[in-house]
Design an enzyme around this catalytic site. Structure first.
Site, mmCIF file in Angstrom:
data_model
loop_
_atom_site.group_PDB
_atom_site.id
_atom_site.type_symbol
_atom_site.label_atom_id
_atom_site.label_comp_id
_atom_site.label_asym_id
_atom_site.label_seq_id
_atom_site.Cartn_x
_atom_site.Cartn_y
_atom_site.Cartn_z
ATOM 1 N N HIS A 67 55.246 103.169 -42.488
ATOM 2 C CA HIS A 67 55.893 102.597 -41.469
ATOM 3 C C HIS A 67 57.426 102.928 -41.486
ATOM 4 O O HIS A 67 57.885 103.195 -40.408
ATOM 5 C CB HIS A 67 55.820 100.958 -41.951
ATOM 6 C CG HIS A 67 56.797 100.210 -41.040
ATOM 7 N ND1 HIS A 67 56.237 99.555 -39.973
ATOM 8 C CD2 HIS A 67 58.180 100.036 -40.856
ATOM 9 C CE1 HIS A 67 56.927 98.655 -39.351
ATOM 10 N NE2 HIS A 67 58.061 99.021 -39.710
ATOM 11 N N GLU A 68 58.039 103.081 -42.667
ATOM 12 C CA GLU A 68 59.395 103.489 -42.888
ATOM 13 C C GLU A 68 59.656 104.938 -42.543
ATOM 14 O O GLU A 68 60.643 105.455 -41.860
ATOM 15 C CB GLU A 68 59.941 103.206 -44.183
ATOM 16 C CG GLU A 68 60.162 101.865 -44.582
ATOM 17 C CD GLU A 68 60.519 100.803 -43.506
ATOM 18 O OE1 GLU A 68 61.542 101.119 -43.099
ATOM 19 O OE2 GLU A 68 60.362 99.640 -43.719
ATOM 20 N N HIS A 71 59.911 105.417 -38.716
ATOM 21 C CA HIS A 71 61.233 105.110 -38.364
ATOM 22 C C HIS A 71 62.158 106.490 -38.474
ATOM 23 O O HIS A 71 62.736 106.708 -37.618
ATOM 24 C CB HIS A 71 61.927 104.116 -39.095
ATOM 25 C CG HIS A 71 61.633 102.577 -38.668
ATOM 26 N ND1 HIS A 71 61.592 102.152 -37.277
ATOM 27 C CD2 HIS A 71 60.879 101.691 -39.494
ATOM 28 C CE1 HIS A 71 61.218 100.690 -37.545
ATOM 29 N NE2 HIS A 71 60.682 100.543 -38.503
#
Length: 153
Positions: A67-68, A71
């Site tokens: 998820h990170e 980003h």
């Protein structure tokens, strides 16, 4: 696991799923309580919650890292890196990252005090103390007593 091992793990996940190297720093942050991790727009570093790592399985933490990294890679490519952006949602689904992280159960009780009316026995729970001289029972107007709740396990 320490920060060096986390760094290698994040670099490995980045190459395996995104086919692009992770060139910044990944560290554990023991102060993160309500989230699994976070990405910094200014430094491009990633922090992972140490408590989340200790609480959940390796697969759950890997999903947070993905998820990170979504980003991270989208921001560096100047594409939509926010949660609401289509680019972010598509890439997250493609790599199998977590849309939301599981909540961490806190051991801390929600309420610390119980207020009880001396006349009618009406009870109420409070997080904070109150001045009993200023308040009366809402049901009968009687005096209130304050009792500290103990949570012995």
């Amino acid at each position: 696991m320490d920060n060096m091992q986390l760094q290698r793990w994040v670099e490995h996940i980045s190459m395996q799923y995104f086919h692009t190297p992770f060139l910044h720093q990944a560290t554990f942050n023991s102060r993160l309580r309500t989230t699994g991790g976070r990405y910094f727009l200014t430094t491009h570093n990633i922090e992972i919650s140490k408590k989340y790592y200790d609480t959940f399985s390796r697969e759950e933490v890997e999903a947070v890292i993905k998820h990170e990294l979504c980003h991270y890679h989208l921001h560096l490519r100047k594409k939509g890196y926010r949660h609401r952006d289509k680019d972010f949602k598509d890439l997250l689904q493609q790599v199998g990252g977590a849309r939301y992280c599981k909540p961490i159960k806190e051991d801390k009780p929600l309420y610390k005090y119980e207020i009880r009316c001396t006349q009618c026995g009406q009870k109420g729970l409070r997080k904070r103390r109150i001045d009993l001289q200023k308040y009366r029972c809402a049901k009968c107007g009687g005096k209130l007593t304050l009792q500290t709740l103990s949570f012995d396990n």
